[in-house]
Design an enzyme around this catalytic site. Structure first.
Site, mmCIF file in Angstrom:
data_model
loop_
_atom_site.group_PDB
_atom_site.id
_atom_site.type_symbol
_atom_site.label_atom_id
_atom_site.label_comp_id
_atom_site.label_asym_id
_atom_site.label_seq_id
_atom_site.Cartn_x
_atom_site.Cartn_y
_atom_site.Cartn_z
ATOM 1 N N CYS B 87 0.823 -1.218 0.000
ATOM 2 C CA CYS B 87 0.000 0.000 0.000
ATOM 3 C C CYS B 87 0.851 1.259 0.000
ATOM 4 O O CYS B 87 0.344 2.363 -0.210
ATOM 5 C CB CYS B 87 -0.930 0.003 1.203
ATOM 6 N N SER B 211 -11.495 0.514 4.709
ATOM 7 C CA SER B 211 -11.507 1.194 3.419
ATOM 8 C C SER B 211 -12.032 0.214 2.377
ATOM 9 O O SER B 211 -11.913 -0.996 2.549
ATOM 10 C CB SER B 211 -10.111 1.700 3.061
ATOM 11 N N LYS B 332 -10.422 5.753 3.634
ATOM 12 C CA LYS B 332 -11.662 5.186 4.166
ATOM 13 C C LYS B 332 -12.878 5.529 3.304
ATOM 14 O O LYS B 332 -13.701 4.671 3.017
ATOM 15 C CB LYS B 332 -11.832 5.699 5.608
ATOM 16 N N HIS B 336 -9.385 3.224 -1.911
ATOM 17 C CA HIS B 336 -8.001 2.788 -1.714
ATOM 18 C C HIS B 336 -7.548 1.867 -2.863
ATOM 19 O O HIS B 336 -7.330 0.677 -2.663
ATOM 20 C CB HIS B 336 -7.896 2.080 -0.353
#
Lengths: 129, 390
Positions: B87, B211, B332, B336
């Site tokens: 991420c 998310s 969130k 994402h």
């Protein structure tokens, strides 16, 4: 079993129901899951060691939404357990209702066990002492 | 010494969400066009590209994405490198670009990130995300990403008394901020009651603590101080950057209530910039889960360990609070798309700093921090950004 421990053997030991940890030959630190170098002294010389199987429940979660491989087993507990020898492992947690996680006592003593899934695969697990 | 030669002169993102019928390369090209030609920056000025994608191999059956994406976006020929740190891929690509400009090797480069996640089932996407954790030792027993943060949440609740309601308040704030962000996946406010709906994903984390799975892309143009004036009167400087790693295995962390890579990377970035947390006007942090925002707000030094939840309860991190966090809605509520996220965070910081955030504008906007972390927190990149005229 070879002299120099391997990850493959570590995982196979769990499948055989005979969990063993790594131990640093130089400083004696017990390490599991395996590391190629000691967290204490940096040495890469490791040997196998047996553990008492006693540990403390550090934290946990209950998996409700799981990847396909585990979907049928959900909900199930995953816990972080600190072994008496000082190292921490991730494992399944048995002996508690997955729908009543608020009843799980953090800090309580747990002992080594195994959970067997439908295909016969064993997971490292712990249950209340 | 603060960095002085890296300037963001343009920043853009696509809409985030389930972008049906839009492929990875199409969303990438859209973000690149918005950040270059639409902003008056000719593509021929771009000398190299730094690309963040996480796991297109599993999501769209495509590896080697950097040249593929650049070709489709009309940038074939220049050096193209993919950066992957789960991420944190986007901010890792950004940091590599910063180093390339600071070294003097290039004047003008592209940083872009993209991920197409909704073309596979939710279970398949969950499996792909789980590849960012340690497969042999943790994923193989059934630990998932929400599970990792569930474990962190339980530890934080036990040590500091953080509650499920505190976490839900982070979700309420995120949705409120995203409600005025037309590029967000969710543009609807939610009530606390709704955020508390007991639909557990990984106890104590519920649906609204997580998310979403998203598609999207984001892009930035970075250039040297000498060239920046060609493109804009109001560049944003990256004055500090930090990066750190930590153990992949959650079980190898002595403290589950803090992510050490976040602490280390943010201290490096503050030190380089010659600034401290108190000098930051706002933050954009990696809120993949609500608890992650609470912990990040402590790890970057905005609040003492254990006081992140109180800051949310008291509104300190709201858009009109003293220390706004994720003023445009965060991962969130905005979404994402993993490889795009770190780049999108810089887009948000850039827009806020130059005063271009519309209804999401924070009132103090000279200096900010962005925090992007990867996987179980095993990777973290933190940057300090400052408006050039501030």
């Amino acid at each position: 079993m070879s002299e120099k421990p391997t990850v493959e053997e570590y995982l196979q030991n769990i499948q055989n129901g005979q969990f063993k940890a790594y131990k640093c030959v130089e400083c004696g630190m017990v390490i599991a899951p395996p590391s190629g170098s000691c967290y204490g002294c940096g040495s890469s010389k490791m040997e196998w060691t047996n553990v008492s199987g006693k540990g403390t429940l550090v934290s946990f979660t209950v998996i409700h939404v799981a990847p396909d491989e585990f979907a049928e087993e959900a909900p199930y507990y995953i816990a972080i357990v600190e072994l008496e020898e000082g190292t921490r492992v991730s494992a399944r947690l048995l002996g508690f209702d997955p729908l009543k996680p608020e009843e799980v006592p953090l800090g309580s003593v747990v002992i080594l066990d195994y959970e067997i899934n439908k295909t016969g695969k064993k997971y490292l697990a712990f249950k209340p002492a | 010494m603060p960095l002085n030669n890296t300037n963001i002169v343009s920043a853009a993102q696509t809409k985030f969400g389930a972008l049906e019928g839009v492929s990875l390369r199409e969303m990438f090209a859209e973000a690149v066009d918005k950040a270059t030609v639409d902003a008056g920056i000719p593509k021929k000025d771009i000398q190299a590209a730094f690309i963040g994608t996480f796991i297109p191999e599993m999501l769209v059956h495509q590896g080697h994405t950097a040249p593929l994406l650049l070709d489709f976006a009309g940038l074939k020929g220049i050096p193209a490198t993919r950066h992957e740190d789960a991420c944190a891929s986007g901010a890792t690509a950004l940091r590599a670009a910063v180093m390339a400009i600071e070294s003097g090797m290039y004047d003008t480069v592209l940083v872009a990130g993209a991920e197409k996640m909704t073309s596979v089932s939710t279970n398949k996407a969950t499996e792909a995300l789980a590849a960012a954790a340690d497969d042999q030792f943790e994923s193989s027993i059934g630990l998932t990403f929400p599970g990792v943060f569930g474990i962190a949440a339980v530890a934080h609740m036990q040590k500091y008394g953080t509650t499920e309601e505190d976490m839900a308040l982070v979700a309420v704030k995120a949705h409120k901020n995203a409600s005025t962000n037309p590029l967000a996946q969710f543009q609807k406010e939610i009530t606390l009651e709704k955020a508390m709906t007991p639909r557990y994903i990984a106890w104590p984390l519920k649906l609204f603590d997580c998310s979403p799975i998203s598609d999207g892309a984001a892009a930035l143009v970075l250039t040297s101080t000498e060239k920046a004036k060609q493109y804009t009167d109001l560049p944003v400087k990256i004055t500090g950057t930090g990066q750190a790693s930590a153990s992949m295995n959650l079980c190898d962390r002595a403290d589950l209530t803090s992510f050490h890579a976040s602490v280390d990377a943010s201290r490096q970035a503050y030190k380089m910039a010659g600034l401290e947390a108190k000098d930051m006007d706002f933050a954009v942090v990696h809120d993949c889960f609500t608890i992650a925002e609470i912990i990040a707000s402590e790890d970057i030094g905005f609040f003492k360990p254990g006081e992140g939840a109180k800051a949310v309860r008291e509104g300190t991190t709201s858009r009109d609070g003293d220390k706004p966090i994720n003023p445009m809605g965060g991962l969130k509520a905005v979404g994402h798309p993993v490889g795009a996220t770190g780049v999108k965070q810089a887009v948000v910081v850039y827009r806020e700093l130059i005063g271009d955030a519309g209804p999401n504008q924070v009132s103090n906007h000279d200096t900010a921090i962005m925090h992007n972390f990867g996987g179980t927190g095993a990777s973290c990149v933190v940057n300090i950004l400052r408006r050039a005229d501030a």
